[in-house]
Design a protein around this motif. Sequence first.
Motif, PDB file in Angstrom:
ATOM      1  N   UNK A  37       3.275   0.490   3.244  1.00 13.58           N
ATOM      2  CA  UNK A  37       2.992  -0.655   4.123  1.00 13.58           C
ATOM      3  C   UNK A  37       2.854  -1.900   3.264  1.00 13.58           C
ATOM      4  N   UNK A  38       3.639  -2.919   3.550  1.00 13.35           N
ATOM      5  CA  UNK A  38       3.525  -4.164   2.794  1.00 13.35           C
ATOM      6  C   UNK A  38       2.472  -5.055   3.457  1.00 13.35           C
ATOM      7  N   UNK A  39       1.433  -5.390   2.680  1.00 16.64           N
ATOM      8  CA  UNK A  39       0.306  -6.161   3.207  1.00 16.64           C
ATOM      9  C   UNK A  39       0.431  -7.648   2.924  1.00 16.64           C
ATOM     10  N   UNK A  94      -5.589  -4.502  -8.007  1.00 16.24           N
ATOM     11  CA  UNK A  94      -4.826  -4.978  -9.156  1.00 16.24           C
ATOM     12  C   UNK A  94      -3.473  -5.535  -8.720  1.00 16.24           C
ATOM     13  N   UNK A  95      -3.048  -6.551  -9.433  1.00 18.34           N
ATOM     14  CA  UNK A  95      -1.719  -7.126  -9.185  1.00 18.34           C
ATOM     15  C   UNK A  95      -0.671  -6.085  -9.559  1.00 18.34           C
ATOM     16  N   UNK A  96       0.200  -5.768  -8.627  1.00 16.50           N
ATOM     17  CA  UNK A  96       1.223  -4.769  -8.892  1.00 16.50           C
ATOM     18  C   UNK A  96       2.347  -5.348  -9.767  1.00 16.50           C
ATOM     19  N   UNK A  97       2.995  -4.474 -10.504  1.00 14.62           N
ATOM     20  CA  UNK A  97       4.032  -4.889 -11.448  1.00 14.62           C
ATOM     21  C   UNK A  97       5.152  -5.648 -10.730  1.00 14.62           C
ATOM     22  N   UNK A  98       5.530  -6.774 -11.335  1.00 13.17           N
ATOM     23  CA  UNK A  98       6.611  -7.613 -10.802  1.00 13.17           C
ATOM     24  C   UNK A  98       6.347  -8.072  -9.370  1.00 13.17           C
ATOM     25  N   UNK A 132       0.845  -1.190   0.000  1.00  7.25           N
ATOM     26  CA  UNK A 132       0.000   0.000   0.000  1.00  7.25           C
ATOM     27  C   UNK A 132       0.884   1.245   0.000  1.00  7.25           C
ATOM     28  N   UNK A 133       0.456   2.250  -0.759  1.00  5.44           N
ATOM     29  CA  UNK A 133       1.152   3.544  -0.837  1.00  5.44           C
ATOM     30  C   UNK A 133       2.651   3.396  -1.104  1.00  5.44           C
ATOM     31  N   UNK A 134       3.004   2.675  -2.198  1.00  2.00           N
ATOM     32  CA  UNK A 134       4.431   2.488  -2.483  1.00  2.00           C
ATOM     33  C   UNK A 134       5.134   3.808  -2.772  1.00  2.00           C
TER      34      UNK A 134
END
Length: 284
Positions: free
Chosen positions: A19-21, A57-61, A11-13
């Motif tokens: 925050x890594x969920x 959505x699936x985030x890139x890589x 979240x909020x990269x």
Amino acid sequence: MIEVKNLSFVYSPKTPFTTQALFDINLKIETGDFFGIIGSTGAGKSTLVSHFNALTKVQKNSGAVLVDDMDLSAKKVDLKKLRSKVGMVFQYPEHQLFADTVLKDVMFGPKNLGLDKAECETRAKNAIELVGLNFAEIAERSPFELSGGQKRRVAIAGVIAMQPEILILDEPTAGLDPKGKREIMELVLRIKQSCPTVVMISHNMDEISEYCNKIAVLKNGRVMGVFSPRELFGSEELLNNCGVELPLVTELAVKLNALGVSVDKSVLTEAELFEQIKKAGNYA
């Protein structure tokens, strides 16, 4: 039916609020499963399942999610096809009601699929009746005039009117009394006859143990393992490692043993415990 490969989510990269969920999630949910997902608040359960119909959505890589032949990590995903295949019922789904009649509310999903009016009405009628409501009595009423339990049924009808093959339930019995919880779970079993695959998030271990054939345990965004109910709730070591509580009926069996009543401590349902108590007491 659903395969999750090395899925991570942040979240909020690239901001101070990053925050890594989810961390490197791998799961396979097969056709016909009643698949439970459990874990403490903040474990990543809702974030995970929201990927299954691309609300997230699936985030890139960051891994992949496959639903049948659809790769949700692709640049272009046919969302209409996906959401006709995967139905999502959120926690407190009655908060999503919006139309001025029950019929219009339940028709909304099929209408968005591009179906004609007659087909939308037929699907809505069938869905309303499937959830145990009288179509003739309720179709033209405002959903906001209904009881809490009726509202929840209408909201669920709106999802199943789209005739999904996979149903995702996020805490479907939250906030209901014991009678209401039982009625909703009986409804889910009826729905499963036409929608073969069900994925359910729940904090209620009694529901998880009674209805699910597989259980994924999430902890701090990671999958601790996928187990059958008896594997998980029959192992004190697993329960401690995963931070999972026993179902109430299993906890009662453990306490009965401590009091000298010899019953199987791995029972998962009230019916199983009742039979064990009958045997222990030599009751006919």
